[in-house]
Design a protein around this motif. Structure first.
Motif, mmCIF file in Angstrom:
data_model
loop_
_atom_site.group_PDB
_atom_site.id
_atom_site.type_symbol
_atom_site.label_atom_id
_atom_site.label_comp_id
_atom_site.label_asym_id
_atom_site.label_seq_id
_atom_site.Cartn_x
_atom_site.Cartn_y
_atom_site.Cartn_z
ATOM 1 N N LEU A 126 44.645 44.546 47.255
ATOM 2 C CA LEU A 126 45.617 45.639 47.488
ATOM 3 C C LEU A 126 45.100 46.987 48.033
ATOM 4 C CD1 LEU A 126 48.469 45.208 44.929
ATOM 5 C CD2 LEU A 126 48.564 45.234 47.394
ATOM 6 N N PRO A 127 44.010 47.567 47.735
ATOM 7 C CA PRO A 127 42.900 47.193 46.883
ATOM 8 C C PRO A 127 42.908 47.990 45.572
ATOM 9 C CG PRO A 127 42.197 48.818 48.485
ATOM 10 C CD PRO A 127 43.688 48.698 48.617
ATOM 11 N N ASP A 128 42.725 47.266 44.513
ATOM 12 C CA ASP A 128 42.584 47.876 43.194
ATOM 13 C C ASP A 128 42.050 46.790 42.276
ATOM 14 O OD1 ASP A 128 42.689 49.301 40.902
ATOM 15 O OD2 ASP A 128 44.860 49.590 40.884
ATOM 16 N N SER A 129 40.863 46.965 41.805
ATOM 17 C CA SER A 129 40.306 45.982 40.883
ATOM 18 C C SER A 129 39.369 46.682 39.922
ATOM 19 C CB SER A 129 39.560 44.888 41.647
ATOM 20 O OG SER A 129 38.497 45.456 42.367
ATOM 21 N N SER A 130 39.151 46.079 38.788
ATOM 22 C CA SER A 130 38.308 46.739 37.794
ATOM 23 C C SER A 130 37.756 45.722 36.815
ATOM 24 C CB SER A 130 39.117 47.800 37.044
ATOM 25 O OG SER A 130 40.132 47.173 36.293
ATOM 26 N N PHE A 131 36.691 46.116 36.155
ATOM 27 C CA PHE A 131 36.178 45.305 35.054
ATOM 28 C C PHE A 131 35.395 46.189 34.085
ATOM 29 C CE2 PHE A 131 31.676 44.985 36.284
ATOM 30 C CZ PHE A 131 31.712 45.228 37.654
ATOM 31 N N SER A 132 35.261 45.708 32.883
ATOM 32 C CA SER A 132 34.505 46.424 31.846
ATOM 33 C C SER A 132 33.461 45.487 31.290
ATOM 34 C CB SER A 132 35.429 46.873 30.713
ATOM 35 O OG SER A 132 36.458 47.689 31.205
ATOM 36 N N ILE A 133 32.279 46.044 31.045
ATOM 37 C CA ILE A 133 31.229 45.245 30.414
ATOM 38 C C ILE A 133 30.678 46.002 29.213
ATOM 39 C CG2 ILE A 133 30.519 44.084 32.544
ATOM 40 C CD1 ILE A 133 28.119 46.058 32.599
ATOM 41 N N VAL A 134 30.053 45.278 28.331
ATOM 42 C CA VAL A 134 29.308 45.899 27.235
ATOM 43 C C VAL A 134 27.892 45.352 27.312
ATOM 44 C CG1 VAL A 134 29.086 46.154 24.754
ATOM 45 C CG2 VAL A 134 31.349 46.152 25.787
#
Lengths: 167, 349
Positions: free
Chosen positions: B258-266
């Motif tokens: 779309l652009p829109d993306s995300s992620f989370s890490i620990v």
């Protein structure tokens, strides 16, 4: 003789905590989230208490508003599940102020975070346009345009309620 | 100032009148501040130690460097909306996998069976998996909760219809909406629930004039497929022990980002929790430094690094513990495929 940081900090929170919390509540719309937001900002301020040059309240407020906008960005991907139907509004009172307050709370929540922050700064905290721009790190012109857009949306809520009232 | 503006000012003040400060606000803030200070000191010393160790062993730094396309297998024809997760069962086959790995989604939707579909947003977390669809002016959510995290029931419905989805019994509830004027506009909250197999519950919900759309979407779901949650960047250099907590991506109806993306890490300290977004950057933050040639902005107040125009006009926004760790993390990112082709991307970790 320098007063202990803990004493200064506790006095500051006792004096300015309620105002900060009210602003945080207007920003988040939830009491727990408001406490979390204020506490996070205060904790960061406490770490640098002796090095804050601009005045602690301004410093805490800046952290609080920017944290709110940043946090919203990080969580906005999780769109509020449609199933979370808000509790039904209490039966409208004679003056309609309960309906108005609930409608306003919902309308505030629907504003984008920066518009919401600007409305709270300008209308709850009576902060000038220039200071609002400084706190949020944007241009004065942006504050003006965003205020207009936010007010247009909030006015629509008022007018809708007015129309319903005469039906 | 107009009457409406005055009323607004009064209403906002009235809204916040009943909020009371907890008695322990100052003491808990001081305690949090002390913990924050301790963590920062520890991070600084550990970051220095890691930097020295990295130089000593010659740790490679991969910045925006896609792999050699010739090295990978030939692309498979599209079958799923997102890149397929090979050899991973769908939710219907193994319900326990839902939420077990946020790098995967254990279901799909047949977009051709949803008329008017504009876009989809996919999200996978340890709590469950979501799909949000935009169909004309309506938003529809699909939720598969992880085992043990049952869908929260909405309020008592005013009407319940019994029907079948995939041969299994389902209930379609019509629920009142508290929003002012919703009833007058003929809007209701609709939620469809069913158990396609034992130990798997699915809910499709929307605010709409009728329940037809949620039924259409439910029937278009493919619970026998598994997909990857692809990202335009890959955290290839994340330390051992890093785990993925959340992954999200949005596509238009043609399957383009779309652009829109995300992620989370620990990750283990000193990296800690990191949230990565690729898309439109936060407004009002001018560049104040450069990261490996990219214009960037770091904010101490929000612990956020923005790297502008990282992929085309999309910026990289990374929130983490400190500027040192976030910058090092960004230097360890690389592009897993063609930035214009979602199907060439892979999971972020």
């Amino acid at each position: 003789m320098t007063r202990p940081v803990e004493v200064e900090f506790t006095e500051f929170v006792a004096g300015r905590g309620p105002a900060l919390l009210r602003a945080a509540y207007a920003l988040t719309g939830e009491e727990h989230a408001a406490h979390d937001l204020v506490q996070t900002a205060l904790a960061k301020a406490f770490v640098r208490w002796r090095h804050i040059r601009t005045g602690p309240e301004q410093y805490v407020r800046r952290i609080m508003y920017n944290s709110h906008i940043s946090a919203w960005r990080s969580f906005r991907r999780r769109e509020v599940p449609v199933a979370d139907v808000p509790d039904r509004a209490a039966t409208g009172d004679a003056g309609g102020s309960t309906d108005l307050r609930l409608a306003l709370r919902d309308a505030l929540r629907r504003l984008p975070p920066r518009q919401r922050a600007i409305v709270v700064l300008r209308f709850l905290e009576d902060v000038s346009v220039e200071e609002t721009a400084r706190i949020l790190g944007c241009r004065v012109g942006t504050v003006g345009s965003q205020t207009s857009r936010a007010l247009a949306k909030l006015r629509a809520v008022f007018h809708e309620l007015e129309r319903e009232a005469v039906r | 100032m107009t009457d409406v503006d005055s009323a607004l000012r009064g209403a906002i003040r009235e809204l916040t009148e009943d909020v009371h400060v907890r008695a322990d606000l100052a003491s808990t803030a001081m305690a949090s501040g002390r913990r924050l200070r301790s963590r920062r000191r520890l991070r600084t010393s550990l970051a220095a130690a890691v930097a020295v160790a990295a130089v000593a062993v010659g740790t490679p730094i991969l910045v925006g460097r896609p792999p050699d396309p010739a090295a990978g297998p030939p692309p498979a024809p599209p079958r799923t909306t997102l890149p397929e997760a090979p050899e991973v069962p769908g939710a219907a086959e193994l319900p326990e996998l839902v939420g077990a790995d946020p790098g995967s989604l254990h279901f799909d939707v047949d977009g051709a069976a949803v008329p008017g579909l504009k876009s989809t947003r996919w999200e996978s977390t340890t709590e469950g998996e979501w799909l949000f669809l935009s169909v004309d002016q309506t938003r529809i959510s699909v939720h598969l909760p992880a085992p043990g995290r049952a869908n929260r029931a909405a309020r008592t419905p005013v009407e319940t219809t019994f029907l079948a989805i995939g041969g299994r019994p389902a209930t379609l509830d019509r629920v009142e909406i508290a929003s002012p004027g919703a009833e007058a506009r003929g809007l209701w909250f609709w939620q469809l629930r069913w158990k396609p197999v034992d130990r798997l519950e699915v809910m499709v919900a929307a605010t709409d004039h009728s329940g037809d759309l949620v039924v259409t979407v439910a029937r278009a779901l493919r619970l026998d497929r598994a997909q990857q949650c692809p990202q335009p960047v890959r955290a290839a250099a994340a330390p051992v022990g890093t785990r993925l907590e959340r992954c999200s991506i949005a596509l238009d109806a043609s399957g383009a980002w779309l652009p829109d993306s995300s992620f989370s890490i620990v990750a283990p300290m000193p990296l800690g929790s990191v949230q990565v977004t690729v898309g439109e950057p936060p407004a009002g933050r001018p560049a104040n430094r450069r990261v490996d040639g990219w214009a960037a902005s770091w904010s101490d107040e929000s612990d956020m690094l923005i790297v502008y125009d990282y992929i085309g006009q999309s910026s990289l926004t990374v929130m983490g513990e400190s500027e040192e760790t976030v910058t090092a993390f960004v230097r360890g990112l690389w592009l897993p495929g063609d930035p214009r082709d979602v199907r060439s991307w892979s999971r972020p970790l």
